[in-house]
Design an enzyme around this catalytic site. Structure first.
Site, mmCIF file in Angstrom:
data_model
loop_
_atom_site.group_PDB
_atom_site.id
_atom_site.type_symbol
_atom_site.label_atom_id
_atom_site.label_comp_id
_atom_site.label_asym_id
_atom_site.label_seq_id
_atom_site.Cartn_x
_atom_site.Cartn_y
_atom_site.Cartn_z
ATOM 1 N N GLN A 1 1.032 -1.194 -0.063
ATOM 2 C CA GLN A 1 -0.064 -0.082 0.206
ATOM 3 C C GLN A 1 0.943 1.408 -0.029
ATOM 4 O OE1 GLN A 1 -3.367 -0.147 -0.409
ATOM 5 N NE2 GLN A 1 -2.686 -2.289 -0.746
ATOM 6 N N HIS B 1 1.520 3.262 -3.327
ATOM 7 C CA HIS B 1 0.486 4.271 -3.899
ATOM 8 C C HIS B 1 1.136 5.719 -3.740
ATOM 9 C CE1 HIS B 1 -3.598 2.467 -4.427
ATOM 10 N NE2 HIS B 1 -3.179 1.655 -3.496
ATOM 11 N N GLU C 1 -7.694 3.976 6.895
ATOM 12 C CA GLU C 1 -8.615 3.520 5.588
ATOM 13 C C GLU C 1 -8.643 1.935 5.921
ATOM 14 O OE1 GLU C 1 -8.481 4.200 0.970
ATOM 15 O OE2 GLU C 1 -6.542 4.611 1.968
ATOM 16 N N HIS C 2 -7.519 1.397 5.638
ATOM 17 C CA HIS C 2 -7.547 -0.136 5.346
ATOM 18 C C HIS C 2 -6.794 -0.971 6.589
ATOM 19 C CE1 HIS C 2 -6.830 1.375 1.240
ATOM 20 N NE2 HIS C 2 -7.682 0.729 0.892
ATOM 21 N N ASP D 1 -9.075 -3.637 -3.099
ATOM 22 C CA ASP D 1 -8.656 -2.704 -4.117
ATOM 23 C C ASP D 1 -8.922 -2.938 -5.608
ATOM 24 O OD1 ASP D 1 -7.621 -0.862 -2.216
ATOM 25 O OD2 ASP D 1 -5.426 -1.353 -2.724
ATOM 26 N N HIS E 1 -46.358 29.830 11.684
ATOM 27 C CA HIS E 1 -46.458 28.593 11.576
ATOM 28 C C HIS E 1 -47.759 27.790 12.197
ATOM 29 C CE1 HIS E 1 -42.099 28.657 10.718
ATOM 30 N NE2 HIS E 1 -41.820 27.203 10.739
#
Length: 438
Positions: free
Chosen positions: A251, A254, A319-320, A353, A413
């Site tokens: 990862q 990336h 995230e992961h 992914d 109202h």
């Protein structure tokens, strides 16, 4: 008490980076709003060295990209898209319209309505990340979105054939070869050649994520999906150093700003993992990027027990989260803050992914504390309605409404209720007055 064998970038340095990104994005979005297509062209030339008369791909250009792929390439893309589509359909089927009689003569309900137009960003400047096309376009189409626009940057000076094929096979209605801030800005703001969308989705780098943040309100967004984050939770029973190192660097490649963190109860495993990372960085083809991410953002944390690992993991809100322990389901049962869990050594983040079927557009920068990832529900508005079928029901609700409006001092109202009590209940309530006690 947890011990940190390796720490990443400190908060003040990260804040300085974020401030620079914010200023850059704000200037660029203002330019797109002022100059439209001319600004988008200038930005594309500046950042991607990419210029053409029309950035939307024609049907013949799309077909030419499809023709460059082998039968096996097409089959593999279709397999992955089938998995994504199947899971998205199960998710959509779980969302039911509701209509219920809550009081005699009072009907309340909600309908799930898709947005009318969605813009899907597919990152691809460094790698042709075709998987993001599956995750966004297919999910939007399963949700029922009529117009789906996609943007992906050029790859090596031209549209990436694999990305274009994935966008087309997923069902995109418009395919544009644009990247970065100029792509998400054009989709959200609109230009002379591109009609604006109602919602932006898709992952991207820090600049894309910041652009989405600044555009939120003008359009809806899925979530803040910035640079990839991964957290590996492991012990000596569930994993070894090679597995942990592989999943961290898998990862980290990336981008140079992608955090990769090991959280373990075993110092021996932690040190073995660091040795394996050093070894793999000598042979990994993407080592230049992965090494920068690991050196600046990587962390290694040794916790006392599984309970402390849960507390630390929830504070990180990654995230992961790859869990390779003696009891991965313990973390499924107890963790609350994560984008997606990958439980056991047999699965991994790459499966999610690329192909397994769950969506890979997930929250970053601790957004997992309050949102999950992209799914069909992100493209759907849950809109309520009400019907009052009888005079008696309108009178009953109206009397309560009138008194409550009087408590707030909202005379207008209150009169909305009073006129109905007078007409449908035959009660003599003065204009804008308090209803008589029931």
């Amino acid at each position: 008490m947890a011990r940190y064998l390796k720490t990443g970038i400190d908060d003040s340095a990260a804040a300085a980076v974020d401030a620079n990104v914010r200023a850059t994005v704000e200037t660029i979005l203002d330019d797109i709003a002022a100059r439209g297509d001319a600004a988008v062209r200038d930005l594309s030339i500046r950042f991607d060295k990419w210029d053409r008369e029309d950035y939307r791909l024609s049907p013949s250009e799309i077909q030419a990209c499809l023709d460059q792929l082998t039968k096996q390439d097409i089959h593999d893309i279709e397999f992955a898209q089938t998995q994504v589509r199947n899971f998205a359909r199960f998710q959509r089927d779980s969302m039911k319209d509701v209509e219920v009689e809550t009081l005699p003569g009072v009907i309340l309900g909600h309908k799930h309505l898709p947005v009318n137009a969605a813009g899907c960003y597919v990152p691809g400047g460094k790698y042709p990340l075709l998987a993001s096309a599956h995750m966004s376009v297919i999910t939007a189409k399963v949700a029922g979105v009529p117009r789906v626009v996609t943007c992906a940057p050029p790859f090596m000076g031209k549209p990436a054939p694999a990305i274009v094929a994935a966008q087309a096979l997923a069902g995109a209605d418009e395919i544009w070869c644009l990247g970065g801030i100029q792509a998400v800005g054009a989709m959200a703001i609109g230009t002379q050649s591109m009609a604006p969308v109602d919602m932006l989705v898709g992952p991207g780098n820090a600049f894309v994520a910041e652009a989405k943040r600044q555009l939120f309100g003008r359009v809806g967004i899925d979530l803040f999906a910035g640079p990839t984050e991964t957290l590996v939770i492991a012990d000596e029973i569930g994993a070894d150093g090679e597995l942990c190192a592989t999943d961290l660097l898998g990862q980290a490649e990336h981008g140079p700003d992608s955090p990769a963190i090991l959280l373990t109860t075993s110092e021996a495993l932690a040190r073995d993992t660091m040795r394996e990372i050093d070894r793999l960085l000598t042979i990994l083809p993407t080592a230049d990027i992965a090494r920068r991410a690991w050196d600046v953002y990587g962390q290694v944390i040794v916790a006392e027990d599984d309970a402390e690992m849960v507390r630390i993991a929830d504070a990180i809100a990654s995230e992961h989260v790859q869990v390779m322990t003696r009891d991965p389901d313990y973390f499924l049962a107890n963790m609350t803050n994560y984008g997606a869990l990958f439980l056991g050594a047999r699965t991994n983040v790459s499966y999610g992914d690329k192909v397994i079927g769950t969506n890979h557009t997930l929250p970053t920068k601790k957004a997992a504390r309050y949102t999950g990832g992209l799914w069909v529900g992100k493209f759907i508005k849950t809109c309520t309605y009400q019907k009052v079928l009888t005079d008696e029901a309108s009178t009953l609700v109206g009397e309560y409404c009138s008194r409550l409006c009087a408590l707030e001092g909202f005379a207008g109202h209150g009169e909305q209720a009073n006129i109905r009590v007078r007409r449908f209940g035959g009660r003599n309530i003065p204009y804008a007055g308090r209803a008589e006690a029931a």
